[in-house]
Design a protein around this motif. Structure first.
Motif, mmCIF file in Angstrom:
data_model
loop_
_atom_site.group_PDB
_atom_site.id
_atom_site.type_symbol
_atom_site.label_atom_id
_atom_site.label_comp_id
_atom_site.label_asym_id
_atom_site.label_seq_id
_atom_site.Cartn_x
_atom_site.Cartn_y
_atom_site.Cartn_z
ATOM 1 N N ALA A 194 -4.254 41.059 11.964
ATOM 2 C CA ALA A 194 -5.101 42.510 12.339
ATOM 3 C C ALA A 194 -5.554 43.083 10.723
ATOM 4 O O ALA A 194 -4.954 42.934 9.821
ATOM 5 C CB ALA A 194 -3.694 43.379 12.884
ATOM 6 N N GLN A 195 -6.461 43.863 11.098
ATOM 7 C CA GLN A 195 -7.133 44.616 9.853
ATOM 8 C C GLN A 195 -5.991 45.514 9.404
ATOM 9 O O GLN A 195 -5.545 46.318 10.307
ATOM 10 C CB GLN A 195 -8.450 44.916 10.393
ATOM 11 C CG GLN A 195 -9.621 43.716 10.631
ATOM 12 C CD GLN A 195 -10.826 44.133 10.821
ATOM 13 O OE1 GLN A 195 -11.512 44.641 9.981
ATOM 14 N NE2 GLN A 195 -11.224 44.650 11.999
ATOM 15 N N GLN A 196 -6.401 46.043 8.125
ATOM 16 C CA GLN A 196 -5.626 47.181 7.859
ATOM 17 C C GLN A 196 -6.547 48.291 7.136
ATOM 18 O O GLN A 196 -7.570 47.945 6.379
ATOM 19 C CB GLN A 196 -4.728 46.618 6.501
ATOM 20 C CG GLN A 196 -3.509 45.865 6.941
ATOM 21 C CD GLN A 196 -2.850 45.236 5.672
ATOM 22 O OE1 GLN A 196 -2.878 45.474 4.597
ATOM 23 N NE2 GLN A 196 -1.792 44.289 6.090
ATOM 24 N N THR A 197 -6.156 49.453 7.429
ATOM 25 C CA THR A 197 -6.896 50.541 6.915
ATOM 26 C C THR A 197 -6.556 50.896 5.297
ATOM 27 O O THR A 197 -5.432 50.251 4.729
ATOM 28 C CB THR A 197 -6.615 51.830 7.683
ATOM 29 O OG1 THR A 197 -5.493 52.284 7.146
ATOM 30 C CG2 THR A 197 -6.767 51.511 9.200
ATOM 31 N N HIS A 215 -2.707 51.804 4.726
ATOM 32 C CA HIS A 215 -1.574 50.843 5.281
ATOM 33 C C HIS A 215 -0.529 51.135 4.308
ATOM 34 O O HIS A 215 0.581 51.264 4.764
ATOM 35 C CB HIS A 215 -2.236 49.549 5.374
ATOM 36 C CG HIS A 215 -1.281 48.692 6.067
ATOM 37 N ND1 HIS A 215 -0.348 47.711 5.367
ATOM 38 C CD2 HIS A 215 -1.060 48.302 7.412
ATOM 39 C CE1 HIS A 215 0.438 47.256 6.143
ATOM 40 N NE2 HIS A 215 -0.034 47.345 7.482
ATOM 41 N N ASP A 244 -0.578 46.883 16.913
ATOM 42 C CA ASP A 244 -1.920 46.271 16.651
ATOM 43 C C ASP A 244 -2.687 47.162 17.843
ATOM 44 O O ASP A 244 -2.205 47.320 18.904
ATOM 45 C CB ASP A 244 -1.923 44.757 17.433
ATOM 46 C CG ASP A 244 -3.326 44.423 17.063
ATOM 47 O OD1 ASP A 244 -4.084 44.746 17.763
ATOM 48 O OD2 ASP A 244 -3.783 43.421 16.227
ATOM 49 N N TRP A 264 -6.359 46.508 14.753
ATOM 50 C CA TRP A 264 -6.052 46.911 13.467
ATOM 51 C C TRP A 264 -4.453 47.226 13.515
ATOM 52 O O TRP A 264 -3.871 47.580 14.215
ATOM 53 C CB TRP A 264 -6.585 48.251 13.248
ATOM 54 C CG TRP A 264 -8.174 48.184 12.953
ATOM 55 C CD1 TRP A 264 -9.222 47.975 14.049
ATOM 56 C CD2 TRP A 264 -8.880 48.468 11.884
ATOM 57 N NE1 TRP A 264 -10.334 47.873 13.373
ATOM 58 C CE2 TRP A 264 -10.253 48.107 12.147
ATOM 59 C CE3 TRP A 264 -8.297 48.440 10.444
ATOM 60 C CZ2 TRP A 264 -11.046 48.106 10.921
ATOM 61 C CZ3 TRP A 264 -9.302 48.288 9.390
ATOM 62 C CH2 TRP A 264 -10.769 48.174 9.869
ATOM 63 N N ASP A 265 -3.762 47.114 12.214
ATOM 64 C CA ASP A 265 -2.418 47.454 12.201
ATOM 65 C C ASP A 265 -2.326 48.806 11.865
ATOM 66 O O ASP A 265 -2.724 49.309 10.757
ATOM 67 C CB ASP A 265 -1.789 46.662 10.914
ATOM 68 C CG ASP A 265 -0.376 46.525 11.006
ATOM 69 O OD1 ASP A 265 0.352 46.759 12.084
ATOM 70 O OD2 ASP A 265 0.150 46.378 9.807
ATOM 71 N N MET A 266 -1.808 49.625 12.894
ATOM 72 C CA MET A 266 -1.866 51.130 12.892
ATOM 73 C C MET A 266 -0.628 51.718 13.316
ATOM 74 O O MET A 266 0.275 50.944 13.964
ATOM 75 C CB MET A 266 -2.780 51.477 13.841
ATOM 76 C CG MET A 266 -4.346 51.226 13.662
ATOM 77 S SD MET A 266 -5.039 51.914 12.266
ATOM 78 C CE MET A 266 -4.896 53.581 12.546
ATOM 79 N N HIS A 286 -9.804 53.611 11.042
ATOM 80 C CA HIS A 286 -10.077 51.988 12.035
ATOM 81 C C HIS A 286 -11.650 52.512 12.876
ATOM 82 O O HIS A 286 -12.143 51.343 13.155
ATOM 83 C CB HIS A 286 -9.025 51.731 12.974
ATOM 84 C CG HIS A 286 -8.538 52.872 14.034
ATOM 85 N ND1 HIS A 286 -8.397 54.048 13.503
ATOM 86 C CD2 HIS A 286 -8.354 52.997 14.967
ATOM 87 C CE1 HIS A 286 -8.071 54.771 14.460
ATOM 88 N NE2 HIS A 286 -8.025 54.172 15.492
ATOM 89 N N ALA A 309 -12.981 52.332 17.223
ATOM 90 C CA ALA A 309 -12.693 51.041 16.528
ATOM 91 C C ALA A 309 -12.974 49.659 17.566
ATOM 92 O O ALA A 309 -13.338 48.661 17.076
ATOM 93 C CB ALA A 309 -11.216 51.378 16.198
ATOM 94 N N ARG A 369 -17.944 50.623 5.789
ATOM 95 C CA ARG A 369 -16.548 50.271 5.881
ATOM 96 C C ARG A 369 -16.167 50.779 4.277
ATOM 97 O O ARG A 369 -15.063 50.496 4.116
ATOM 98 C CB ARG A 369 -16.394 48.755 6.159
ATOM 99 C CG ARG A 369 -16.328 48.691 7.875
ATOM 100 C CD ARG A 369 -15.324 49.239 8.243
ATOM 101 N NE ARG A 369 -15.142 49.012 9.560
ATOM 102 C CZ ARG A 369 -14.315 49.632 10.591
ATOM 103 N NH1 ARG A 369 -13.792 50.745 10.057
ATOM 104 N NH2 ARG A 369 -14.456 49.337 11.725
#
Length: 360
Positions: free
Chosen positions: A2-5, A8, A20, A24-26, A51, A115, A142
């Motif tokens: 997962a993508q991270q903001t 994070h 997830d 995204w890892d939220m 995200h 997102a 981004r």
């Protein structure tokens, strides 16, 4: 993976429970989702919404392009910073995404998309730019982070955290934005409360988050964000509408502007040819149980379906948005099929709660 903001590490340090969401890892919560919900209704809370994706559209044809891309009409925007909520449709009139457009000038706009649909949205816009020969460029940002600060005390606490921001944003009306240095401050949100959405450089995100926390703004996760937006009667893409659903059936007819008959936008012909077949209303469950999405609703006029459902911390009852047959009205009694049982519910007009108060 997962993508991270950019925030994070801040979430992990604060003990957030991460999930997830749309790749995204939220943070879903930092302990008590109920406490986070009440903090926004009663005081001030903040959400990492990095995200989501900001896009900048610039060029001589930017205004004309957007007038043909989305169902609402950006020609209504004439004051710099003014924003517009709209759906972006396919040729069949289904919703590709719901988004916000900020007018900066006739040749410059900022667009914020969801997102889960961001890649699809960018591809669709690029396709339309090429197909129409538009003299405009779409820039994917981004390099920016986004923090939503929401609640009755959100603005005051944001000003305490960001010295000088009050002078730049005190006069903003709802759905209006202004620049404060390299921070874009918008009077928008997804909770039904007053507040700001801050778009800022990634490098400033963590320090700004920490400053807001030090000013008494409570970090909140996706769980509270969902209960707040549902209480406020706000639609969630993928639940309350998608590419198979017309905005006319999703309770979003108010975002469709057909006044200018000379303006052709993607999906217009489909909307004009087919009127609404359903309507979106609220439900309050009167029996014990919890309303969720995709539950059958039985009304005297026929069957419908819940699209979003949850327990409302403000009302202390289970609530839902539902797509119902035409003719069903607020005050009607219906039944919802939950685990093989028919439970009683009452039809109401959304929102259920806004500005700190229960309305339903």
């Amino acid at each position: 993976m997962a993508q991270q903001t950019p925030l994070h590490a801040s979430h992990i340090a604060a003990g957030a429970r991460m999930v997830d969401f749309a790749g995204w890892d939220m943070p879903v919560n930092y302990g008590s989702q109920i406490e986070e919900h009440h903090a926004v209704r009663r005081d001030a809370g903040m959400f990492d919404v990095s995200h989501m994706l900001a896009l900048d559209l610039e060029g001589a044809d930017a205004k004309a392009f957007l007038r043909g891309l989305i169902a609402n009409d950006v020609a209504k925007l004439t004051e710099s910073g003014k924003a517009l909520y709209s759906c972006m449709l396919n040729e069949q009139g289904g919703v590709i995404d719901d988004l916000i457009v900020y007018f900066l000038s006739d040749t410059s706009y900022r667009i914020v998309v969801n997102a889960g649909t961001a890649d699809k949205d960018v591809a669709w816009m690029q396709q339309r730019l090429a197909a129409t020969g538009t003299q405009a460029k779409l820039c994917v940002r981004r390099d920016l982070a986004m923090i939503a600060v929401q609640g009755p005390n959100a603005r005051a606490k944001t000003w305490a955290a960001l010295p000088g921001a009050e002078a730049a944003s005190a006069g903003l009306k709802v759905f209006q934005a202004a620049a404060f240095g390299d921070i874009f401050i918008a009077r928008t949100g997804y909770t039904g409360e007053h507040g700001f959405e801050l778009t800022l450089p990634v490098a400033k995100a963590a320090a700004t988050w920490d400053a807001l926390a030090a000013a008494g703004v409570k970090p909140c996760g996706l769980g509270a964000r969902d209960t707040l937006r549902l209480e406020a009667g706000m639609a969630l893409y993928g639940n309350d509408m998608d590419e198979s659903v017309s905005p006319l059936d999703a309770g979003l007819a108010w975002t469709v502007d057909l006044k200018d008959e000379s303006r052709d936008f993607v999906g217009r012909a489909a909307l004009v040819a087919k009127s609404a077949s359903k309507q979106t209303l609220g439900l309050i469950l009167e029996d014990k149980g919890v309303l969720r999405s995709h539950q059958k609703v039985i009304a005297a006029q026929g069957e419908g379906e819940t699209t979003s459902g949850t327990f409302s911390p403000t009302l202390e009852k289970s609530i839902a948005l539902a797509r119902l047959p035409l003719g069903v009205a607020a005050g009607d009694a219906v039944e919802v099929e939950i685990r093989g049982k028919r439970l009683k519910a009452r039809v109401v007009k959304a929102p259920f709660a806004r500005n700190g108060k229960a309305l339903a």
